[in-house]
Scaffold this active site. Structure first.
Site, short mmCIF file in Angstrom:
data_model
loop_
_atom_site.label_atom_id
_atom_site.label_comp_id
_atom_site.label_asym_id
_atom_site.label_seq_id
_atom_site.Cartn_x
_atom_site.Cartn_y
_atom_site.Cartn_z
N CYS A 1 0.85 -1.21 0.00
CA CYS A 1 0.00 0.00 0.00
C CYS A 1 0.87 1.25 0.00
O CYS A 1 0.57 2.23 -0.68
CB CYS A 1 -0.94 0.00 1.20
N HIS B 1 -0.65 -10.16 -4.58
CA HIS B 1 0.23 -9.81 -5.69
C HIS B 1 0.52 -11.06 -6.52
O HIS B 1 0.45 -12.19 -6.01
CB HIS B 1 1.54 -9.19 -5.19
P1 AMP Z 1 5.65 -13.22 -1.50
O1 AMP Z 1 6.75 -13.94 -0.78
O2 AMP Z 1 4.95 -14.03 -2.52
O3 AMP Z 1 4.72 -12.55 -0.52
O4 AMP Z 1 6.36 -12.09 -2.34
C1 AMP Z 1 6.76 -10.87 -1.82
C2 AMP Z 1 7.80 -10.33 -2.74
O5 AMP Z 1 7.95 -8.95 -2.44
C3 AMP Z 1 9.18 -10.97 -2.58
O6 AMP Z 1 9.55 -11.57 -3.82
C4 AMP Z 1 10.09 -9.80 -2.21
O7 AMP Z 1 11.35 -9.88 -2.82
C5 AMP Z 1 9.30 -8.62 -2.70
N1 AMP Z 1 9.56 -7.37 -2.02
C6 AMP Z 1 9.66 -7.15 -0.69
N2 AMP Z 1 9.87 -5.84 -0.43
C7 AMP Z 1 9.91 -5.22 -1.64
C8 AMP Z 1 10.09 -3.87 -2.04
N3 AMP Z 1 10.30 -2.88 -1.16
N4 AMP Z 1 10.08 -3.58 -3.37
C9 AMP Z 1 9.89 -4.57 -4.26
N5 AMP Z 1 9.68 -5.85 -3.94
C10 AMP Z 1 9.71 -6.19 -2.65
#
Ligand code: AMP
Length: 110
Positions: free
Chosen positions: A6, A96
């Site tokens: 968000c 996502h």
């Molecule tokens: P999930 O484990 O499916 O919930 O995916 C979350 C994803 O968000 C992971 O692949 C992380 O590398 C990514 N992530 C976490 N923080 C950030 C951020 N600040 N910007 C971009 N991606 C992020």
């Protein structure tokens, strides 16, 4: 609400944006698992796919096609993943979809 995605959508935390429309925000994963690794995120907060409705899925589908085109991987192919809950290894509790491509991906998924 204390939600990382968000905050990225609101511009409060920087995100490497690749696409945005009224309903969707898409940005590069900070820890890419493939040459192309984009997160396609509905702007409206919902925890995971269990809370998702058909209209939102239509927006997601449109964005997947658009981002795949923008990233040049429509013809070569790609993978879409959404993790859900503890056993699904979901780490960010805002729905996502991972768009992964730009290389030959592994045949295993688990
Ligand atoms: P999930 O484990 O499916 O919930 O995916 C979350 C994803 O968000 C992971 O692949 C992380 O590398 C990514 N992530 C976490 N923080 C950030 C951020 N600040 N910007 C971009 N991606 C992020």
């Amino acid at each position: 609400m204390d939600c990382l995605f968000c905050k990225i959508i609101a511009g409060e935390i920087p995100g490497n944006k690749v696409y945005e429309d009224e309903n969707i925000f898409a940005f590069r994963d900070i820890n890419p698992q493939a040459p192309v690794h984009v997160l396609i995120v509905p702007k409206r907060h919902m925890e995971n796919i269990l809370e998702c409705d058909g209209e939102t899925m239509q927006h997601v589908l449109n964005a997947i096609k658009r981002v795949a085109q923008l990233e040049g991987i429509s013809a070569s192919g790609f993978r879409i993943v959404t993790n859900c809950g503890r056993d699904g290894a979901q780490s960010v509790r805002h729905l996502h979809f991972h768009l992964l491509g730009g290389t030959q991906l592994s045949e295993t998924m688990a």
